[in-house]
Design a protein around this motif. Sequence first.
Motif, short mmCIF file in Angstrom:
data_model
loop_
_atom_site.label_atom_id
_atom_site.label_comp_id
_atom_site.label_asym_id
_atom_site.label_seq_id
_atom_site.Cartn_x
_atom_site.Cartn_y
_atom_site.Cartn_z
N UNK A 19 -9.58 37.09 15.35
CA UNK A 19 -10.08 36.31 16.38
C UNK A 19 -10.26 37.22 17.53
N UNK A 20 -11.12 37.26 18.34
CA UNK A 20 -11.39 38.14 19.80
C UNK A 20 -10.46 37.44 20.64
N UNK A 21 -9.97 38.51 21.67
CA UNK A 21 -8.95 38.05 22.70
C UNK A 21 -9.77 36.87 23.32
N UNK A 22 -11.17 37.41 23.70
CA UNK A 22 -12.04 36.44 24.75
C UNK A 22 -12.38 35.36 23.89
N UNK A 23 -11.97 35.01 22.54
CA UNK A 23 -12.17 33.76 21.98
C UNK A 23 -10.92 32.92 22.12
N UNK A 24 -10.19 33.20 22.82
CA UNK A 24 -8.57 32.40 22.86
C UNK A 24 -8.45 31.95 24.20
N UNK A 59 -6.11 27.43 22.16
CA UNK A 59 -7.45 26.80 21.40
C UNK A 59 -8.45 28.29 21.27
N UNK A 60 -9.24 27.99 20.38
CA UNK A 60 -10.20 29.29 20.30
C UNK A 60 -11.19 29.13 19.04
N UNK A 61 -11.46 30.02 18.39
CA UNK A 61 -12.45 30.08 17.40
C UNK A 61 -12.61 31.29 16.67
N UNK A 62 -12.66 31.21 15.29
CA UNK A 62 -12.68 32.46 14.30
C UNK A 62 -14.12 32.22 13.74
N UNK A 63 -14.91 33.10 14.13
CA UNK A 63 -16.39 33.19 13.74
C UNK A 63 -16.59 33.63 12.09
N UNK A 64 -17.42 32.83 11.32
CA UNK A 64 -17.47 33.34 9.94
C UNK A 64 -18.86 34.45 9.93
N UNK A 65 -18.31 35.38 9.00
CA UNK A 65 -19.07 36.49 8.89
C UNK A 65 -20.42 35.86 8.29
N UNK A 66 -21.66 36.22 8.62
CA UNK A 66 -23.01 35.89 8.34
C UNK A 66 -23.29 36.69 7.21
N UNK A 67 -23.82 35.96 6.02
CA UNK A 67 -24.32 36.61 4.92
C UNK A 67 -25.40 37.63 5.23
N UNK A 68 -25.07 38.98 4.81
CA UNK A 68 -26.18 39.67 5.08
C UNK A 68 -26.78 39.99 3.80
N UNK A 69 -28.15 40.55 4.04
CA UNK A 69 -29.14 40.81 2.58
C UNK A 69 -28.44 42.06 2.21
N UNK A 70 -28.18 41.74 0.71
CA UNK A 70 -27.82 42.57 -0.23
C UNK A 70 -26.02 42.42 -0.37
N UNK A 71 -25.68 41.47 0.28
CA UNK A 71 -24.21 41.23 0.24
C UNK A 71 -24.15 39.89 -0.02
N UNK A 72 -23.17 39.52 -1.06
CA UNK A 72 -23.00 38.03 -1.53
C UNK A 72 -21.33 37.86 -1.69
N UNK A 73 -21.04 36.60 -1.21
CA UNK A 73 -19.58 36.10 -1.14
C UNK A 73 -19.47 35.60 -2.43
N UNK A 74 -18.35 36.08 -3.14
CA UNK A 74 -18.05 35.23 -4.39
C UNK A 74 -17.01 34.26 -4.06
N UNK A 75 -16.27 34.25 -3.08
CA UNK A 75 -15.11 33.33 -2.93
C UNK A 75 -14.67 33.56 -1.27
N UNK A 76 -14.69 32.29 -0.65
CA UNK A 76 -14.16 32.16 0.86
C UNK A 76 -13.16 31.27 0.76
N UNK A 77 -12.04 31.81 1.07
CA UNK A 77 -10.72 31.16 1.06
C UNK A 77 -10.10 31.00 2.57
N UNK A 78 -10.53 31.85 3.42
CA UNK A 78 -9.91 31.82 4.75
C UNK A 78 -10.71 30.71 5.56
N UNK A 79 -9.90 30.15 6.51
CA UNK A 79 -10.31 29.07 7.40
C UNK A 79 -11.23 29.88 8.56
#
Length: 145
Positions: A60-65, A77-97
């Motif tokens: 989480x970036x300092x400016x997002x807190x 309070x704040x926000x953790x942004x999810x990585x965007x799926x890029x071309x050629x990159x697949x996610x097999x499992x996402x367990x973090x919030x």
Amino acid sequence: MALMKWEPLREIDDMFDRYVMSMGWPSRRQELITAGDWSPRVDISETDNEFLIKAEIPEVKKEDVKVSVDKGVLTIQGERKQEKEEKGKKFHRIERYYGSFIRSFTLPDNVDESNIKATFKDGMLNLQVPKSARAKHNAIEVKVE
């Protein structure tokens, strides 16, 4: 009929939630949903001069807190942004919030709200909440009759 694995801890958790809801309080699951998408882990300790709050918020970036105090309630309070799926990159499992989070703590009467200090480094938010000299309570002995 499908077979399900018995999970005794989940059943205890469900029983506790039903009990809490029967008392008119929100269940822990409802609290998380209304409080944010996830909830960072926090350690709170105390010394003679201050309370120390450590919140674990990796990636989480300092400016997002945002840290605020209002009417004796400290809120992180704040926000953790999810990585965007890029071309050629697949996610097999996402367990973090991911998503927004919020944690609130009622401060004791003996703190100096105007001098709270916050530092953020390596995914750890450290808050120093100093105790106020005027509100320190002295230990007294109460005579039992």
